[in-house]
Design an enzyme around this catalytic site. Sequence first.
Site, short mmCIF file in Angstrom:
data_model
loop_
_atom_site.label_atom_id
_atom_site.label_comp_id
_atom_site.label_asym_id
_atom_site.label_seq_id
_atom_site.Cartn_x
_atom_site.Cartn_y
_atom_site.Cartn_z
N VAL A 100 20.13 -34.28 36.24
CA VAL A 100 21.19 -33.49 36.87
C VAL A 100 22.33 -33.65 35.78
O VAL A 100 22.54 -34.77 35.48
CB VAL A 100 21.35 -33.43 38.21
CG1 VAL A 100 20.18 -33.25 39.05
CG2 VAL A 100 21.96 -34.95 38.51
N VAL A 129 13.79 -35.88 39.68
CA VAL A 129 15.03 -35.46 39.53
C VAL A 129 15.81 -36.83 39.31
O VAL A 129 16.00 -37.91 40.04
CB VAL A 129 15.64 -34.85 40.81
CG1 VAL A 129 17.17 -34.42 40.67
CG2 VAL A 129 15.07 -33.53 41.28
N LYS A 130 16.42 -36.87 37.98
CA LYS A 130 17.24 -38.17 37.64
C LYS A 130 18.69 -37.87 38.09
O LYS A 130 19.36 -36.87 37.82
CB LYS A 130 17.12 -38.09 35.85
CG LYS A 130 17.40 -39.66 35.52
CD LYS A 130 17.03 -39.45 33.97
CE LYS A 130 17.27 -40.85 33.19
NZ LYS A 130 16.80 -40.69 31.97
N VAL A 131 19.22 -38.95 38.73
CA VAL A 131 20.45 -38.90 39.45
C VAL A 131 21.11 -40.23 38.97
O VAL A 131 20.76 -41.42 38.98
CB VAL A 131 20.17 -38.85 41.06
CG1 VAL A 131 21.79 -38.66 41.74
CG2 VAL A 131 19.48 -37.59 41.27
N ALA A 180 13.78 -35.27 34.82
CA ALA A 180 14.76 -34.24 34.47
C ALA A 180 16.07 -34.61 35.27
O ALA A 180 16.38 -34.56 36.26
CB ALA A 180 14.30 -33.03 34.80
#
EC number: 2.2.1.2
Length: 219
Positions: free
Chosen positions: A62, A86-88, A60
Amino acid sequence: MKFFIDTANLQQIKEAQDLGVLDGVTTNPSLMAKEGISGDDNVINHYKAICGIVDGDVSAEVISTKYEEMITEGERLAALDSKIVVKVPMIKDGIKAIKYFSQKGIKTNCTLVFSAGQALLAAKAGATYVSPFIGRLDDISVDGLGLIEEIREIYDNYGFQTQILAASVRHSTHILGCAKIGADVMTGPLSAILSLLKHPLTDSGLAQFLADYENVKQK
């Protein structure tokens, strides 16, 4: 090699899951928009729906590009489900955020990686996954699979646990190339996964078997 599907389409995710070979999902704001998903609450609910279909990790992304905002947004996403990664983005504040998340036990996916140096930084920061975009590199006449090979060598040299998640996979040749090189994960559309089923000799062989069966049955 793990198979992830790169989409926000629930029907396609379910079809891949029902096939029995799906290990996870990656998505992003562009894919959400393609499905007509907009607004924070709707996006959050869509992530929850995806997590309800699959057994593995769900990346998912940001939206923020500032460190403090990434932390706030990432922690909110991670709280949705234990499957959330968390995809950064691969930017300076993104690396700082990945380090923070890794220290907090939050899984991360460093996205938009186009060089071995970027992949090395992501691994040093403790990223769970690193996503080199091989299809986009191929689009500008750069060897995307060659980048996977470079990252594999560097990670193996130093025992990094970060998983190489080959992204922007377009077709079966990409998938097989990643498998030969040793990518840990590939993510691509449902069409790329299903393309592995196809071979003209399989089709012609099956047609012949069925024709022979009908002839025997009629006799």
